[in-house]
Design a protein around this motif. Structure first.
Motif, PDB file in Angstrom:
ATOM      1  N   ALA A   1       1.470 -41.030  45.881  1.00 12.40           N
ATOM      2  CA  ALA A   1       1.286 -39.805  45.108  1.00 12.40           C
ATOM      3  C   ALA A   1       1.309 -38.593  46.030  1.00 12.40           C
ATOM      4  CB  ALA A   1      -0.051 -39.849  44.353  1.00 12.40           C
ATOM      5  N   TYR A   2       1.935 -37.531  45.526  1.00 18.78           N
ATOM      6  CA  TYR A   2       1.883 -36.226  46.186  1.00 18.78           C
ATOM      7  C   TYR A   2       1.392 -35.228  45.126  1.00 18.78           C
ATOM      8  CZ  TYR A   2       5.815 -37.958  49.168  1.00 18.78           C
ATOM      9  OH  TYR A   2       6.662 -38.646  49.986  1.00 18.78           O
ATOM     10  N   LEU A   3       0.394 -34.441  45.485  1.00 22.41           N
ATOM     11  CA  LEU A   3      -0.057 -33.374  44.595  1.00 22.41           C
ATOM     12  C   LEU A   3       0.411 -32.055  45.204  1.00 22.41           C
ATOM     13  CD1 LEU A   3      -1.630 -32.427  42.147  1.00 22.41           C
ATOM     14  CD2 LEU A   3      -3.746 -32.853  43.379  1.00 22.41           C
ATOM     15  N   LEU A   4       1.135 -31.280  44.394  1.00 23.13           N
ATOM     16  CA  LEU A   4       1.884 -30.143  44.947  1.00 23.13           C
ATOM     17  C   LEU A   4       1.627 -28.835  44.203  1.00 23.13           C
ATOM     18  CD1 LEU A   4       5.246 -32.135  44.858  1.00 23.13           C
ATOM     19  CD2 LEU A   4       3.864 -31.788  46.906  1.00 23.13           C
ATOM     20  N   VAL A   5       1.677 -27.721  44.952  1.00 24.41           N
ATOM     21  CA  VAL A   5       1.575 -26.389  44.343  1.00 24.41           C
ATOM     22  C   VAL A   5       2.820 -25.590  44.753  1.00 24.41           C
ATOM     23  CG1 VAL A   5       0.234 -24.258  44.218  1.00 24.41           C
ATOM     24  CG2 VAL A   5      -0.952 -26.458  44.424  1.00 24.41           C
ATOM     25  N   LYS A   6       3.522 -25.069  43.771  1.00 23.93           N
ATOM     26  CA  LYS A   6       4.840 -24.460  44.032  1.00 23.93           C
ATOM     27  C   LYS A   6       4.769 -23.140  44.803  1.00 23.93           C
ATOM     28  CE  LYS A   6       8.231 -24.909  40.865  1.00 23.93           C
ATOM     29  NZ  LYS A   6       8.804 -24.669  39.530  1.00 23.93           N
TER      30      LYS A   6
ATOM     31  N   ASP B   1      17.512 -28.441  40.748  1.00 25.38           N
ATOM     32  CA  ASP B   1      16.299 -27.860  41.291  1.00 25.38           C
ATOM     33  C   ASP B   1      16.113 -28.144  42.770  1.00 25.38           C
ATOM     34  OD1 ASP B   1      13.787 -26.748  41.376  1.00 25.38           O
ATOM     35  OD2 ASP B   1      13.136 -27.757  39.548  1.00 25.38           O
ATOM     36  N   LEU B   2      15.679 -27.138  43.462  1.00 24.40           N
ATOM     37  CA  LEU B   2      15.324 -27.297  44.864  1.00 24.40           C
ATOM     38  C   LEU B   2      13.992 -26.585  45.005  1.00 24.40           C
ATOM     39  CD1 LEU B   2      16.431 -28.271  47.601  1.00 24.40           C
ATOM     40  CD2 LEU B   2      17.526 -26.072  47.831  1.00 24.40           C
ATOM     41  N   GLY B   3      12.948 -27.330  45.238  1.00 22.24           N
ATOM     42  CA  GLY B   3      11.620 -26.733  45.186  1.00 22.24           C
ATOM     43  C   GLY B   3      10.942 -26.666  46.541  1.00 22.24           C
ATOM     44  N   VAL B   4      10.216 -25.590  46.767  1.00 23.68           N
ATOM     45  CA  VAL B   4       9.378 -25.509  47.957  1.00 23.68           C
ATOM     46  C   VAL B   4       7.926 -25.509  47.489  1.00 23.68           C
ATOM     47  CG1 VAL B   4       8.768 -24.155  49.982  1.00 23.68           C
ATOM     48  CG2 VAL B   4      11.140 -24.248  49.207  1.00 23.68           C
ATOM     49  N   TYR B   5       7.155 -26.400  48.062  1.00 18.46           N
ATOM     50  CA  TYR B   5       5.772 -26.578  47.620  1.00 18.46           C
ATOM     51  C   TYR B   5       4.835 -26.655  48.819  1.00 18.46           C
ATOM     52  CZ  TYR B   5       7.414 -27.922  42.934  1.00 18.46           C
ATOM     53  OH  TYR B   5       7.977 -27.926  41.693  1.00 18.46           O
ATOM     54  N   ASP B   6       3.565 -26.353  48.571  1.00 16.41           N
ATOM     55  CA  ASP B   6       2.514 -26.758  49.496  1.00 16.41           C
ATOM     56  C   ASP B   6       1.984 -28.080  48.962  1.00 16.41           C
ATOM     57  OD1 ASP B   6       2.571 -24.713  51.311  1.00 16.41           O
ATOM     58  OD2 ASP B   6       1.056 -23.502  50.276  1.00 16.41           O
ATOM     59  N   VAL B   7       1.820 -29.044  49.865  1.00 14.64           N
ATOM     60  CA  VAL B   7       1.258 -30.324  49.423  1.00 14.64           C
ATOM     61  C   VAL B   7      -0.243 -30.264  49.672  1.00 14.64           C
ATOM     62  CG1 VAL B   7       1.919 -31.365  51.646  1.00 14.64           C
ATOM     63  CG2 VAL B   7       1.315 -32.850  49.749  1.00 14.64           C
TER      64      VAL B   7
ATOM     65  N   ARG C   1      14.943 -31.708  44.898  1.00 18.26           N
ATOM     66  CA  ARG C   1      14.564 -31.800  46.305  1.00 18.26           C
ATOM     67  C   ARG C   1      13.346 -30.946  46.520  1.00 18.26           C
ATOM     68  NH1 ARG C   1      20.579 -31.684  45.586  1.00 18.26           N
ATOM     69  NH2 ARG C   1      20.839 -33.917  45.788  1.00 18.26           N
ATOM     70  N   VAL C   2      12.341 -31.552  47.058  1.00 19.70           N
ATOM     71  CA  VAL C   2      11.062 -30.875  47.225  1.00 19.70           C
ATOM     72  C   VAL C   2      10.738 -30.767  48.712  1.00 19.70           C
ATOM     73  CG1 VAL C   2       8.602 -31.079  46.752  1.00 19.70           C
ATOM     74  CG2 VAL C   2      10.244 -31.753  44.999  1.00 19.70           C
ATOM     75  N   GLN C   3      10.573 -29.553  49.188  1.00 17.87           N
ATOM     76  CA  GLN C   3      10.202 -29.328  50.590  1.00 17.87           C
ATOM     77  C   GLN C   3       8.707 -29.041  50.668  1.00 17.87           C
ATOM     78  OE1 GLN C   3      12.768 -29.433  52.904  1.00 17.87           O
ATOM     79  NE2 GLN C   3      14.010 -29.933  51.131  1.00 17.87           N
ATOM     80  N   LEU C   4       8.008 -29.773  51.500  1.00 15.36           N
ATOM     81  CA  LEU C   4       6.565 -29.594  51.610  1.00 15.36           C
ATOM     82  C   LEU C   4       6.293 -28.643  52.784  1.00 15.36           C
ATOM     83  CD1 LEU C   4       5.660 -33.352  51.067  1.00 15.36           C
ATOM     84  CD2 LEU C   4       6.173 -31.596  49.369  1.00 15.36           C
ATOM     85  N   LYS C   5       6.305 -27.353  52.463  1.00 16.69           N
ATOM     86  CA  LYS C   5       6.384 -26.336  53.515  1.00 16.69           C
ATOM     87  C   LYS C   5       5.173 -26.333  54.453  1.00 16.69           C
ATOM     88  CE  LYS C   5       8.006 -21.608  54.136  1.00 16.69           C
ATOM     89  NZ  LYS C   5       6.845 -20.763  54.391  1.00 16.69           N
ATOM     90  N   ASN C   6       3.973 -26.465  53.904  1.00 13.29           N
ATOM     91  CA  ASN C   6       2.793 -26.433  54.798  1.00 13.29           C
ATOM     92  C   ASN C   6       2.763 -27.652  55.719  1.00 13.29           C
ATOM     93  OD1 ASN C   6       2.201 -28.117  52.599  1.00 13.29           O
ATOM     94  ND2 ASN C   6       0.015 -27.654  52.620  1.00 13.29           N
ATOM     95  N   ALA C   7       3.250 -28.806  55.224  1.00  8.76           N
ATOM     96  CA  ALA C   7       3.284 -30.003  56.074  1.00  8.76           C
ATOM     97  C   ALA C   7       4.382 -29.865  57.138  1.00  8.76           C
ATOM     98  CB  ALA C   7       3.531 -31.244  55.212  1.00  8.76           C
ATOM     99  N   ILE C   8       5.485 -29.253  56.747  1.00  5.23           N
ATOM    100  CA  ILE C   8       6.584 -29.045  57.699  1.00  5.23           C
ATOM    101  C   ILE C   8       6.130 -28.118  58.825  1.00  5.23           C
ATOM    102  CG2 ILE C   8       8.903 -28.061  57.974  1.00  5.23           C
ATOM    103  CD1 ILE C   8       9.482 -28.988  55.080  1.00  5.23           C
ATOM    104  N   GLN C   9       5.463 -27.034  58.440  1.00  5.22           N
ATOM    105  CA  GLN C   9       4.969 -26.084  59.450  1.00  5.22           C
ATOM    106  C   GLN C   9       3.952 -26.766  60.379  1.00  5.22           C
ATOM    107  OE1 GLN C   9       5.220 -22.067  59.195  1.00  5.22           O
ATOM    108  NE2 GLN C   9       4.814 -22.478  61.362  1.00  5.22           N
ATOM    109  N   ALA C  10       3.095 -27.621  59.806  1.00  2.00           N
ATOM    110  CA  ALA C  10       2.075 -28.316  60.612  1.00  2.00           C
ATOM    111  C   ALA C  10       2.742 -29.226  61.638  1.00  2.00           C
ATOM    112  CB  ALA C  10       1.138 -29.116  59.711  1.00  2.00           C
TER     113      ALA C  10
END
Ligand SMILES: [Zn+2]
Length: 547
Positions: A247-252, A290-296, A328-337
């Motif tokens: 499971a991934y819980l995401l905020v757009k 759809d191409l989404g950027v989210y914080d996980v 496609r969902v990019q998990l931006k905060n995880a990528i930055q981390a």
């Protein structure tokens, strides 16, 4: 003074080790101590700006975290078996932390090597199949459901193989998840999200996920997203048939999502630009809505095991992909981390200094985004009548597919730059791409992404795209890298289209190997205590949400 003291302490410690048995309940097979193994993972808090969430959304998040925790429990059973029995054998909190990161007593970052002496090797089929099952025995089993994504293989009382659907095998847990999802749906203000959660609740009860996958693709205006269920097949290294729970819980991130969607209008042109014969690109590019950027904000199950996923391309159901496309969902905060904690320190250790100014988060984020876009391009099925690419390449499929997505992603960035659609320059793009190889190889040779990057490392060395100087620093030769990106893209796309199992096997045998020099480089990075990956501090308290 300090160093003398360290030597003194070291002598005492090593003396203790040789004169008596370790006082822990378990002895380590490797020399690494538990704390070194734990240091491989930089702890990161999963957060987002909660001020933009409504009161109902916060309540919804609390319920969805409960569902995610159930996915975590089910994944434990798939990957290992009874978690509680294993934990009872451990005496130290650090041991427990370690096996929680790896979902079992095997090191996912080191080819599934056991952590403890008494632990046997990990069965390639994890706990999806009986550990003592032979391939011949499986082949003889007449039940057609045996290759289904959502079934376990077990032995009945007569010790014969039998097929059990997930909704029966995990009955209690999926019922609980289903009830919670139905409750969550009542808190969902977005109608698309509500419908998806309702259908997902139903899917858990009969293992038919298609309707909910379709509803997931119809969701457009939601702020919260929840990717949940049995999804990827990486954990089944025996056949690659069985899906694992996660499971991934995401905020757009609305702004970035809009920006990236503009790239999708270019997909047909990008498909045509691929460096292979027309017959390998007859398929319409997988229609992408759809191409989404989210914080996980919460991870559970398969995606949290060992190396962490930072981008998702779903659903996997080819029918849904044909009808609705994929997201496609990019998990931006995880990528930055990962970029801050891992990529930058690795690059400092491994790249010649003149390349460092070209290592940028923008490039890392763009490369990651195009990795996901590339998953949707190339042949949709084999063109040789070997069926789907997954069926043809079997256990090599995920490695080849991930390798294709990496290299074709960068190939696409090159094409978009040529037509002025992307500003990122070649040096930034390739420098960050090459540094990324070393980051991913550290996922270990048991991981599809790790293997894909080993192939690329050796291919790039062989073709002169990168070279290593006597001090162990890598130099990037940009013109040759461009050529190698082109050639490797062509090779992998063609291999997929041909569905050539033999060639896939040979490619892995030749290139997915760690040379002594590379081993030395990886050890150098390890000595610098650069984390291999991140692990999470997550939950309502971290988010600042009151229960
Ligand atoms: Zn991928």
């Amino acid at each position: 003074m300090k160093s003398l003291l360290s030597i003194f302490l070291l002598l005492i410690v090593s003396g203790t080790l040789t004169s008596c048995k370790l006082k822990t309940s378990n002895e380590y097979v490797a020399n690494d101590t538990i704390s070194m193994k734990l240091n491989d993972f930089a702890p990161v808090e999963l957060k987002t700006d909660i001020s933009k969430l409504t009161a109902k959304e916060k309540q919804l998040i609390a319920i969805l975290i409960e569902v995610a925790d159930i996915m975590d429990e089910i994944f434990w059973m798939e990957a290992y078996g009874d978690k509680d029995t294993l934990i009872k054998k451990l005496r130290h909190d650090d041991e427990i932390r370690l096996i929680n990161i790896h979902y079992g007593p095997w090191d996912r970052m080191a080819g599934n090597a056991p952590f403890f002496r008494e632990t046997g090797p990990k069965p390639p089929g994890a706990n999806f199949y009986p550990a003592d099952m032979t391939i011949e025995e499986f082949e003889k089993l007449g039940d057609t459901r045996k290759t289904n994504l959502y079934t376990l293989i077990r032995r009945n009382e007569q010790a014969e193989l039998t097929v059990i659907p997930y909704h029966q095998a995990f009955r209690e847990k999926v019922q609980q998840a289903s009830i919670l999802l139905t409750k969550a749906a009542m808190y969902a203000e977005d109608p698309g999200l509500r419908r998806y959660l309702e259908l997902r609740a139903k899917a858990f009860m009969d293992d038919d996920y298609r309707a909910s996958d379709l509803a997931w693709m119809d969701m457009k205006t939601n702020t919260i997203d929840f990717v949940v269920g049995p999804i990827e097949t990486y954990e089944d290294q025996l056949f690659g048939y069985k899906a694992s729970h996660e499971a991934y819980l995401l905020v757009k991130d609305t702004l970035w999502s809009r920006r990236l969607n503009q790239c999708l209008t270019l997909l047909p042109a990008l498909q045509q630009s691929l460096p292979v014969d027309n017959r390998y690109k007859l398929a319409l590019p997988v229609k992408s809505s759809d191409l989404g950027v989210y914080d996980v904000i919460y991870y559970a199950g398969e995606c949290k095991a060992g190396s962490k996923t930072i981008a998702i391309n779903l659903p996997n159901d080819k029918y849904v992909q044909q009808v609705k496309g994929s997201r496609r969902v990019q998990l931006k905060n995880a990528i930055q981390a990962k970029f801050d904690n891992i990529m930058v320190p690795i690059a400092r250790e491994i790249l010649a200094p003149e390349h460092l100014p070209d290592l940028t988060f923008d490039a890392f984020f763009t490369n990651t985004m195009f990795h996901e876009i590339a998953h949707g391009l190339g042949p949709a099925n084999t063109i040789s009548g070997n069926g789907s690419i997954r069926e043809a390449l079997m256990e090599y499929h995920t490695t080849i597919e991930e390798g294709k997505a990496d290299v074709v992603g960068v190939y696409l960035i090159d094409r978009l730059r040529e037509i002025g659609k992307i500003e990122l320059n070649t040096r930034e793009s390739y420098t960050t791409f090459v540094a990324g190889i070393f980051r991913s190889i550290r996922f270990g040779a048991s991981n599809a992404h790790g293997k894909a990057n080993l192939i690329r490392y050796n291919y790039f060395m062989e073709s002169g795209a990168i070279s290593r100087d006597s001090l162990g620093f890598y130099h990037i030769h940009y013109e040759k890298t461009k050529e190698a990106v082109h050639k490797l893209s062509a090779l992998l796309l063609k291999l997929q289209g041909d569905g050539n199992y033999q060639q896939a096997e040979e490619l892995l045998k030749k290139y997915a190997t760690i040379s002594p020099l590379l081993k030395a480089d990886l050890e150098r990075i390890s000595r610098k205590n650069v984390p291999v990956d991140i692990c999470f501090e997550q939950g309502l308290a971290i988010l600042g949400i009151n229960k």
